[in-house]
Design a protein around this motif. Structure first.
Motif, PDB file in Angstrom:
ATOM      1  N   PRO A 304       0.809  -1.232   0.000  1.00  0.00           N
ATOM      2  CA  PRO A 304       0.000   0.000   0.000  1.00  0.00           C
ATOM      3  C   PRO A 304       0.840   1.280   0.000  1.00  0.00           C
ATOM      4  CG  PRO A 304      -0.824  -1.573   1.630  1.00  0.00           C
ATOM      5  CD  PRO A 304       0.503  -2.077   1.171  1.00  0.00           C
ATOM      6  N   LEU A 305       2.144   1.170   0.322  1.00  0.00           N
ATOM      7  CA  LEU A 305       3.005   2.347   0.426  1.00  0.00           C
ATOM      8  C   LEU A 305       3.830   2.593  -0.830  1.00  0.00           C
ATOM      9  CD1 LEU A 305       4.473   1.537   3.972  1.00  0.00           C
ATOM     10  CD2 LEU A 305       2.419   2.871   3.451  1.00  0.00           C
ATOM     11  N   LEU A 306       3.737   1.696  -1.817  1.00  0.00           N
ATOM     12  CA  LEU A 306       4.662   1.720  -2.949  1.00  0.00           C
ATOM     13  C   LEU A 306       4.656   3.031  -3.722  1.00  0.00           C
ATOM     14  CD1 LEU A 306       4.423  -1.791  -4.634  1.00  0.00           C
ATOM     15  CD2 LEU A 306       6.375  -0.780  -3.479  1.00  0.00           C
ATOM     16  N   PHE A 307       3.476   3.630  -3.911  1.00  0.00           N
ATOM     17  CA  PHE A 307       3.366   4.779  -4.801  1.00  0.00           C
ATOM     18  C   PHE A 307       3.433   6.113  -4.062  1.00  0.00           C
ATOM     19  CE2 PHE A 307       1.109   1.235  -6.888  1.00  0.00           C
ATOM     20  CZ  PHE A 307       1.931   1.110  -7.997  1.00  0.00           C
ATOM     21  N   GLU A 308       3.829   6.073  -2.783  1.00  0.00           N
ATOM     22  CA  GLU A 308       4.037   7.311  -2.036  1.00  0.00           C
ATOM     23  C   GLU A 308       5.411   7.885  -2.373  1.00  0.00           C
ATOM     24  OE1 GLU A 308       3.663   6.430   2.077  1.00  0.00           O
ATOM     25  OE2 GLU A 308       1.503   5.983   1.978  1.00  0.00           O
ATOM     26  N   THR A 323      17.982   3.076  -4.182  1.00  0.00           N
ATOM     27  CA  THR A 323      16.672   3.582  -4.581  1.00  0.00           C
ATOM     28  C   THR A 323      16.267   4.667  -3.598  1.00  0.00           C
ATOM     29  OG1 THR A 323      14.367   2.982  -4.996  1.00  0.00           O
ATOM     30  CG2 THR A 323      15.467   1.839  -3.203  1.00  0.00           C
ATOM     31  N   THR A 324      15.496   5.646  -4.113  1.00  0.00           N
ATOM     32  CA  THR A 324      15.072   6.758  -3.257  1.00  0.00           C
ATOM     33  C   THR A 324      13.593   6.708  -2.936  1.00  0.00           C
ATOM     34  OG1 THR A 324      14.579   8.151  -5.170  1.00  0.00           O
ATOM     35  CG2 THR A 324      16.812   8.259  -4.265  1.00  0.00           C
ATOM     36  N   GLY A 325      12.852   5.840  -3.622  1.00  0.00           N
ATOM     37  CA  GLY A 325      11.412   5.798  -3.393  1.00  0.00           C
ATOM     38  C   GLY A 325      10.648   6.837  -4.193  1.00  0.00           C
ATOM     39  N   LEU A 326      11.333   7.543  -5.109  1.00  0.00           N
ATOM     40  CA  LEU A 326      10.653   8.545  -5.944  1.00  0.00           C
ATOM     41  C   LEU A 326      10.086   7.947  -7.220  1.00  0.00           C
ATOM     42  CD1 LEU A 326      12.759  11.843  -5.944  1.00  0.00           C
ATOM     43  CD2 LEU A 326      10.319  11.615  -5.501  1.00  0.00           C
ATOM     44  N   GLY A 327      10.734   6.921  -7.769  1.00  0.00           N
ATOM     45  CA  GLY A 327      10.410   6.418  -9.097  1.00  0.00           C
ATOM     46  C   GLY A 327       8.965   6.040  -9.307  1.00  0.00           C
ATOM     47  N   LEU A 328       8.427   5.171  -8.468  1.00  0.00           N
ATOM     48  CA  LEU A 328       7.062   4.690  -8.666  1.00  0.00           C
ATOM     49  C   LEU A 328       6.038   5.802  -8.447  1.00  0.00           C
ATOM     50  CD1 LEU A 328       7.156   1.116  -7.097  1.00  0.00           C
ATOM     51  CD2 LEU A 328       7.030   1.740  -9.510  1.00  0.00           C
ATOM     52  N   SER A 329       6.329   6.721  -7.543  1.00  0.00           N
ATOM     53  CA  SER A 329       5.431   7.859  -7.340  1.00  0.00           C
ATOM     54  C   SER A 329       5.341   8.696  -8.598  1.00  0.00           C
ATOM     55  CB  SER A 329       5.928   8.710  -6.173  1.00  0.00           C
ATOM     56  OG  SER A 329       5.196   9.916  -6.084  1.00  0.00           O
ATOM     57  N   LEU A 330       6.487   8.973  -9.218  1.00  0.00           N
ATOM     58  CA  LEU A 330       6.489   9.758 -10.448  1.00  0.00           C
ATOM     59  C   LEU A 330       5.867   8.983 -11.607  1.00  0.00           C
ATOM     60  CD1 LEU A 330       9.998  11.423 -10.146  1.00  0.00           C
ATOM     61  CD2 LEU A 330       7.775  12.512  -9.896  1.00  0.00           C
ATOM     62  N   CYS A 331       6.100   7.677 -11.637  1.00  0.00           N
ATOM     63  CA  CYS A 331       5.450   6.847 -12.666  1.00  0.00           C
ATOM     64  C   CYS A 331       3.929   6.965 -12.562  1.00  0.00           C
ATOM     65  CB  CYS A 331       5.870   5.386 -12.507  1.00  0.00           C
ATOM     66  SG  CYS A 331       7.545   5.010 -13.057  1.00  0.00           S
ATOM     67  N   GLN A 332       3.420   6.863 -11.349  1.00  0.00           N
ATOM     68  CA  GLN A 332       1.979   6.971 -11.158  1.00  0.00           C
ATOM     69  C   GLN A 332       1.469   8.357 -11.559  1.00  0.00           C
ATOM     70  OE1 GLN A 332       0.113   7.076  -7.163  1.00  0.00           O
ATOM     71  NE2 GLN A 332      -0.940   5.198  -7.783  1.00  0.00           N
ATOM     72  N   THR A 333       2.243   9.399 -11.262  1.00  0.00           N
ATOM     73  CA  THR A 333       1.855  10.749 -11.649  1.00  0.00           C
ATOM     74  C   THR A 333       1.729  10.875 -13.162  1.00  0.00           C
ATOM     75  OG1 THR A 333       2.900  11.741  -9.707  1.00  0.00           O
ATOM     76  CG2 THR A 333       2.550  13.180 -11.607  1.00  0.00           C
TER      77      THR A 333
END
Length: 366
Positions: A304-308, A323-333
């Protein structure tokens, strides 16, 4: 005496590179076309109605369902946006035209279709070249970031291990060099991370430039650099594309950044013997791009936290890739800007499947 205004209008019309026309819908004939028709489409102004069937025969078969839909909207007076039209020219590159349509109904109920056609071939080729190399650039950046960062992390870990194993009698200079090696590697990883984050962030904030494209072609172009780079990635990665075109209205460069990022993530978390498979397919209510891997999967508590942004679900890759945790959030955007969705199904220890779902090309729907 010659009217000066009429003279200059005639001169402008004679040198225009834009085709102006008026079409009688009831009579199904072109009532007027200017002389630019001869320069742009190499026909005869006087024989335009005789040449029209041949001209229409040069429309690509794959584009016909979409063009028929545009025609239906046009004759109903509901087509106001510009329409890009491609013409096939045997033995030559395709020619691209941009139609600015108009619709008019007179007092007798007669419908007249008019408009302007301009040749956009040069600009279209430049745009396609730019998108092609931009997508390749993004993919190569992902590959380099993945491989270089992994190498730096390995070097950092190796230096740390050697320092721990050193005896007290080891020269201070050796210890200093190992310390320098660790710091240099750490700075290298941070530099790569910052570069990728900045590139992705800047891309996500630029307004979309959509065009109707065949996703099969664009996805294949995006993935080919992974194959050409050779090594483990080329052995692990495969893709499956349908035989028929899959059209969508997308910003190609941005969407391919999403695909490249998803593939890069899959490579990070998939063991050497595992496979990554990319598919493009149609669905009843849209088109799908899936990236499936046989990697370590994602724990259920983290999903549930992946796209934050800066998610707590971020983890280093199997080979130490950062990894910084930005990639999937930006992908979703980016996917959301396309009115699409990005979802994941994952089982820990078995792998993950990320699915991008996008609307079909707007004008291909009934």
């Amino acid at each position: 005496m010659l009217n000066p205004a009429a003279f200059f209008l005639n001169q402008a019309e004679a040198s225009s590179q834009q085709i102006h026309f008026i079409y009688n819908l009831k009579g199904r004939r072109v009532e007027y076309v200017n002389v630019a028709y001869e320069r742009v489409l190499h026909g005869s102004q006087a024989k335009v109605n005789d040449e029209l069937p041949t001209l229409l025969a040069h429309l690509p078969p794959d584009d016909l369902p979409w063009l028929r839909r545009c025609w239906q909207l046009w004759v109903q007076g509901r087509l106001s946006d510009e329409v890009e039209v491609r013409l096939l020219r045997p033995g030559k590159p395709d020619q691209w035209l941009c139609l600015l349509p108009s619709w008019q109904q007179d007092a007798d109920g007669m419908i007249w279709l008019g408009g302007t056609l301009r040749d956009i071939t040069v600009g279209k080729r430049a745009q396609q070249t730019n998108v092609k190399y931009s997508s390749k650039k993004n993919t190569v950046l992902e590959i380099l970031a993945h491989d270089l960062a992994g190498a730096f992390v390995s070097l950092q870990q190796l230096a740390s291990y050697v320092r721990e194993e050193m005896s007290a009698q080891t020269s201070p200079q050796v210890s200093e060099m190992l310390h320098l090696m660790q710091n240099t590697s750490q700075r290298g990883v941070q530099l790569i991370r910052d570069l990728m984050n900045q590139e992705f962030l800047e891309s996500a904030t630029i307004p979309l430039k959509r065009e109707r494209v065949d996703l099969r072609e664009k996805v294949q172009q995006c993935l080919e650099p992974f194959q050409r780079m050779g090594g483990r990635e080329a052995k692990q990665l495969s893709w499956h594309l349908p035989p028929e075109p899959v059209y969508a209205d997308v910003d190609t460069s941005k969407l391919m950044q999403v695909v490249s990022n998803l593939v890069s993530n899959a490579l990070k978390f998939t063991p050497d013997e595992g496979r990554i498979t990319v598919r493009v397919e149609t669905a009843p209510d849209g088109v799908l791009i899936t990236v499936a891997d046989e990697g370590i999967g994602i724990p259920a508590a983290l999903q549930p936290l992946l796209f934050e942004r800066f998610t707590k679900a971020r983890r280093p890759g199997l080979r130490g890739e950062p990894t910084t945790g930005l990639g999937l959030s930006l992908c979703q955007t980016i996917v959301s800007l396309h009115q699409g969705t990005l979802t994941v199904v994952s089982v820990e220890g078995q792998g993950s499947t990320f699915t991008v779902k996008l609307p079909k090309a707007a004008s291909s729907t009934s």
